[in-house]
Design a protein around this motif. Sequence first.
Motif, PDB file in Angstrom:
ATOM      1  N   ILE A   7     -78.831   3.471 -78.488  1.00  0.00           N
ATOM      2  CA  ILE A   7     -77.961   3.587 -77.317  1.00  0.00           C
ATOM      3  C   ILE A   7     -77.773   5.077 -77.026  1.00  0.00           C
ATOM      4  N   GLY A   8     -77.237   5.381 -75.873  1.00  0.00           N
ATOM      5  CA  GLY A   8     -77.119   6.764 -75.428  1.00  0.00           C
ATOM      6  C   GLY A   8     -76.465   7.702 -76.431  1.00  0.00           C
ATOM      7  N   VAL A   9     -75.442   7.235 -77.095  1.00  0.00           N
ATOM      8  CA  VAL A   9     -74.709   8.088 -78.036  1.00  0.00           C
ATOM      9  C   VAL A   9     -75.557   8.460 -79.260  1.00  0.00           C
ATOM     10  N   ASP A  10     -76.671   7.784 -79.471  1.00  0.00           N
ATOM     11  CA  ASP A  10     -77.541   8.070 -80.614  1.00  0.00           C
ATOM     12  C   ASP A  10     -78.431   9.296 -80.397  1.00  0.00           C
ATOM     13  N   ALA A  11     -78.575   9.765 -79.173  1.00  0.00           N
ATOM     14  CA  ALA A  11     -79.561  10.808 -78.856  1.00  0.00           C
ATOM     15  C   ALA A  11     -79.426  12.042 -79.749  1.00  0.00           C
ATOM     16  N   ALA A  12     -78.225  12.531 -79.957  1.00  0.00           N
ATOM     17  CA  ALA A  12     -78.047  13.737 -80.786  1.00  0.00           C
ATOM     18  C   ALA A  12     -78.440  13.466 -82.234  1.00  0.00           C
ATOM     19  N   GLY A  13     -78.087  12.309 -82.769  1.00  0.00           N
ATOM     20  CA  GLY A  13     -78.442  11.959 -84.138  1.00  0.00           C
ATOM     21  C   GLY A  13     -79.941  11.789 -84.309  1.00  0.00           C
ATOM     22  N   ILE A  14     -80.592  11.211 -83.303  1.00  0.00           N
ATOM     23  CA  ILE A  14     -82.051  11.050 -83.329  1.00  0.00           C
ATOM     24  C   ILE A  14     -82.716  12.424 -83.321  1.00  0.00           C
ATOM     25  N   ASP A  15     -82.245  13.294 -82.437  1.00  0.00           N
ATOM     26  CA  ASP A  15     -82.796  14.649 -82.350  1.00  0.00           C
ATOM     27  C   ASP A  15     -82.655  15.370 -83.689  1.00  0.00           C
ATOM     28  N   SER A  16     -81.497  15.290 -84.299  1.00  0.00           N
ATOM     29  CA  SER A  16     -81.256  15.931 -85.594  1.00  0.00           C
ATOM     30  C   SER A  16     -82.181  15.364 -86.675  1.00  0.00           C
ATOM     31  N   LEU A  17     -82.315  14.044 -86.717  1.00  0.00           N
ATOM     32  CA  LEU A  17     -83.199  13.397 -87.693  1.00  0.00           C
ATOM     33  C   LEU A  17     -84.631  13.892 -87.535  1.00  0.00           C
ATOM     34  N   LEU A  18     -85.136  13.902 -86.304  1.00  0.00           N
ATOM     35  CA  LEU A  18     -86.521  14.302 -86.067  1.00  0.00           C
ATOM     36  C   LEU A  18     -86.748  15.761 -86.436  1.00  0.00           C
ATOM     37  N   ARG A  19     -85.774  16.606 -86.210  1.00  0.00           N
ATOM     38  CA  ARG A  19     -85.901  18.016 -86.582  1.00  0.00           C
ATOM     39  C   ARG A  19     -85.869  18.190 -88.105  1.00  0.00           C
ATOM     40  N   ARG A  20     -85.175  17.307 -88.817  1.00  0.00           N
ATOM     41  CA  ARG A  20     -85.156  17.349 -90.288  1.00  0.00           C
ATOM     42  C   ARG A  20     -86.447  16.807 -90.882  1.00  0.00           C
ATOM     43  N   CYS A  21     -87.030  15.790 -90.245  1.00  0.00           N
ATOM     44  CA  CYS A  21     -88.154  15.067 -90.839  1.00  0.00           C
ATOM     45  C   CYS A  21     -89.512  15.688 -90.584  1.00  0.00           C
ATOM     46  N   PHE A  22     -89.641  16.513 -89.563  1.00  0.00           N
ATOM     47  CA  PHE A  22     -90.938  17.062 -89.207  1.00  0.00           C
ATOM     48  C   PHE A  22     -90.921  18.581 -89.296  1.00  0.00           C
ATOM     49  N   ALA A  23     -92.080  19.159 -89.539  1.00  0.00           N
ATOM     50  CA  ALA A  23     -92.207  20.600 -89.760  1.00  0.00           C
ATOM     51  C   ALA A  23     -91.904  21.426 -88.510  1.00  0.00           C
ATOM     52  N   THR A  24     -92.116  20.824 -87.334  1.00  0.00           N
ATOM     53  CA  THR A  24     -91.828  21.533 -86.078  1.00  0.00           C
ATOM     54  C   THR A  24     -90.888  20.665 -85.242  1.00  0.00           C
ATOM     55  N   SER A  25     -90.468  21.215 -84.116  1.00  0.00           N
ATOM     56  CA  SER A  25     -89.581  20.476 -83.219  1.00  0.00           C
ATOM     57  C   SER A  25     -90.361  19.603 -82.233  1.00  0.00           C
ATOM     58  N   ALA A  26     -91.687  19.503 -82.385  1.00  0.00           N
ATOM     59  CA  ALA A  26     -92.530  18.799 -81.407  1.00  0.00           C
ATOM     60  C   ALA A  26     -92.117  17.343 -81.219  1.00  0.00           C
ATOM     61  N   GLU A  27     -91.835  16.621 -82.307  1.00  0.00           N
ATOM     62  CA  GLU A  27     -91.470  15.208 -82.186  1.00  0.00           C
ATOM     63  C   GLU A  27     -90.116  15.040 -81.496  1.00  0.00           C
ATOM     64  N   ALA A  28     -89.153  15.905 -81.831  1.00  0.00           N
ATOM     65  CA  ALA A  28     -87.846  15.845 -81.176  1.00  0.00           C
ATOM     66  C   ALA A  28     -87.991  16.113 -79.676  1.00  0.00           C
ATOM     67  N   GLU A  29     -88.801  17.100 -79.337  1.00  0.00           N
ATOM     68  CA  GLU A  29     -89.023  17.428 -77.923  1.00  0.00           C
ATOM     69  C   GLU A  29     -89.778  16.312 -77.213  1.00  0.00           C
ATOM     70  N   LEU A  30     -90.717  15.693 -77.915  1.00  0.00           N
ATOM     71  CA  LEU A  30     -91.469  14.569 -77.343  1.00  0.00           C
ATOM     72  C   LEU A  30     -90.529  13.423 -76.976  1.00  0.00           C
ATOM     73  N   VAL A  31     -89.679  13.029 -77.906  1.00  0.00           N
ATOM     74  CA  VAL A  31     -88.758  11.914 -77.648  1.00  0.00           C
ATOM     75  C   VAL A  31     -87.805  12.264 -76.515  1.00  0.00           C
ATOM     76  N   GLN A  32     -87.311  13.487 -76.500  1.00  0.00           N
ATOM     77  CA  GLN A  32     -86.423  13.908 -75.417  1.00  0.00           C
ATOM     78  C   GLN A  32     -87.146  13.809 -74.066  1.00  0.00           C
ATOM     79  N   GLN A  33     -88.408  14.249 -74.023  1.00  0.00           N
ATOM     80  CA  GLN A  33     -89.165  14.190 -72.772  1.00  0.00           C
ATOM     81  C   GLN A  33     -89.459  12.748 -72.360  1.00  0.00           C
ATOM     82  N   LEU A  34     -89.834  11.910 -73.317  1.00  0.00           N
ATOM     83  CA  LEU A  34     -90.049  10.492 -73.010  1.00  0.00           C
ATOM     84  C   LEU A  34     -88.792   9.875 -72.421  1.00  0.00           C
ATOM     85  N   ARG A  35     -87.658  10.166 -73.026  1.00  0.00           N
ATOM     86  CA  ARG A  35     -86.377   9.633 -72.553  1.00  0.00           C
ATOM     87  C   ARG A  35     -86.084  10.135 -71.140  1.00  0.00           C
ATOM     88  N   GLU A  36     -86.243  11.439 -70.916  1.00  0.00           N
ATOM     89  CA  GLU A  36     -85.962  12.026 -69.596  1.00  0.00           C
ATOM     90  C   GLU A  36     -86.886  11.463 -68.517  1.00  0.00           C
TER      91      GLU A  36
END
Length: 168
Positions: A7-36
């Motif tokens: 749900i919408g309120v999860d976006a910040a937590g998802i972004d934080s998780l993806l930045r912790r789990c991957f070596a770069t911010s590419a996956e976090a940026e990808l999900v943000q772009q897909l959502r937008e």
Amino acid sequence: MLIRTEIGVDAAGIDSLLRRCFATSAEAELVQQLREDGLLTLGVVATDDEGQVMGYAAFSPVTLGGEDLNWVGLAPLAVDESVRRQGWGKQMLFEGLDTLSDFSYNAVVVLGDPAWFGRYGFEPAARYQLHCRWPGTEATFQVRKIADDPFAGQGGLVEYAAPFNRTA
């Protein structure tokens, strides 16, 4: 652990998780772009007892030879290091597959570890004459049917949504 659709309120937590789990911010940026861009078909989150996002699976549309066959791509799939190897990824995957089936999606493609995904019904895409644009992915590009026989008579280039082309 609670597994549910994001749900919408999860976006910040998802972004934080993806930045912790991957070596770069590419996956976090990808999900943000897909959502937008309105290209996030389904997002599945796993939360801990305090509601913190500890796992995430994103599904977005793919086409075959430019045609929409009601297939999706799974990417990214992430589980926080502190809860890995406890079945969270598997449970998110199956929650996603169940939801996609309910909405009449036909197949899922993924670039990932064949040993892990193979346990859950994924097969080499090359078996069905399917491939993606990234060279050297023959072993890791896989498919899983949701509906009966979605690959019959198919073959060719599976294309992910445009934001994936920015990260390759």
